[in-house]
Design an enzyme around this catalytic site. Structure first.
Site, short mmCIF file in Angstrom:
data_model
loop_
_atom_site.label_atom_id
_atom_site.label_comp_id
_atom_site.label_asym_id
_atom_site.label_seq_id
_atom_site.Cartn_x
_atom_site.Cartn_y
_atom_site.Cartn_z
N CYS A 91 -8.09 -7.25 5.66
CA CYS A 91 -6.88 -6.90 4.94
C CYS A 91 -6.86 -7.64 3.61
O CYS A 91 -7.18 -8.83 3.56
CB CYS A 91 -5.66 -7.28 5.77
SG CYS A 91 -4.08 -6.86 5.02
N HIS A 133 -3.28 1.22 9.78
CA HIS A 133 -3.20 -0.14 9.25
C HIS A 133 -2.18 -0.21 8.11
O HIS A 133 -1.31 -1.08 8.09
CB HIS A 133 -4.59 -0.56 8.77
CG HIS A 133 -4.65 -1.90 8.13
ND1 HIS A 133 -5.29 -2.98 8.71
CD2 HIS A 133 -4.18 -2.36 6.94
CE1 HIS A 133 -5.20 -4.03 7.91
NE2 HIS A 133 -4.53 -3.67 6.82
N GLU A 134 -2.29 0.72 7.16
CA GLU A 134 -1.37 0.72 6.02
C GLU A 134 0.05 1.04 6.43
O GLU A 134 1.01 0.47 5.90
CB GLU A 134 -1.86 1.68 4.93
CG GLU A 134 -3.20 1.34 4.33
CD GLU A 134 -3.33 -0.09 3.85
OE1 GLU A 134 -2.33 -0.70 3.44
OE2 GLU A 134 -4.46 -0.61 3.89
N HIS A 137 1.87 -1.94 7.59
CA HIS A 137 2.42 -2.74 6.48
C HIS A 137 3.82 -2.27 6.10
O HIS A 137 4.69 -3.08 5.79
CB HIS A 137 1.52 -2.66 5.24
CG HIS A 137 0.34 -3.57 5.27
ND1 HIS A 137 0.46 -4.93 5.29
CD2 HIS A 137 -0.99 -3.30 5.28
CE1 HIS A 137 -0.75 -5.47 5.31
NE2 HIS A 137 -1.64 -4.50 5.30
#
Length: 178
Positions: A91, A133-134, A137
């Site tokens: 990351c 993953h994004e 966030h």
């Protein structure tokens, strides 16, 4: 275009939840362009607006070898997840660390593009992992949250020390620096 500052774990601003984009306008398109410039420079393959301290639901991704397949997801929503896969992830907000994370192997996502047009995409492999993953966030979640508390704490302490020393590592493995 401008390079933006990427926040680093354990910065508490990374834990804030992003809010939806009401209207895709020139300001949002400028943010998208700046995010791509920042991501490519890092180098990485994905970046969420929350990583550059903008609490909006915007992510940019390019998993291509030559940085020639940029994807924009505004107000993304995962409609379906299928299967399971473990993949090594890194990351841009946790520089220098790569760990195995289990995620869905295939996802179907709905979002707006850089012009505000809705689209759906079904994908698997690295792109599916990167999208998940994004999107984490945008909810204030980091890949280190999937690790044991001991391992997460060890990474946090090391990054805090490197930050104090001004010696944060640069992600050099672009294929895993999501």
């Amino acid at each position: 275009m401008a390079k933006l500052e990427i926040l680093h774990f354990p910065d508490p601003r990374l834990r804030k939840r992003a809010v939806p984009v009401d209207k895709v306008d020139d300001e949002i398109r400028r943010l998208v362009d700046d995010m791509f410039e920042t991501m490519y420079d890092a180098p990485g393959i994905g970046l969420a607006a929350t990583q550059v301290n903008v609490q909006r639901q915007v992510i940019v991704i390019d998993v291509s070898e030559n940085n020639d397949q940029p994807l924009v997801f505004i107000n993304p929503e995962i409609l379906d997840r299928v299967g399971e896969e473990e993949m090594q992830e890194g990351c841009l907000s946790v520089p220098g660390y790569f760990e195995t994370v289990r995620r869905a192997d295939r996802v179907r996502v709905r979002a707006l593009d850089r012009n505000g047009e809705p689209f759906e995409l079904e994908t698997d492999g690295l792109l599916a992992v990167c999208i998940q993953h994004e999107m984490d966030h945008l909810d204030g979640k980091l890949f280190v949250d999937y690790l044991s508390p001991l391992k997460r704490n060890r990474i946090q302490k090391k990054l805090e020390k490197l930050t104090r020393q001004g010696a944060l590592p640069k992600n050099i493995d672009r294929q895993h620096a999501i």
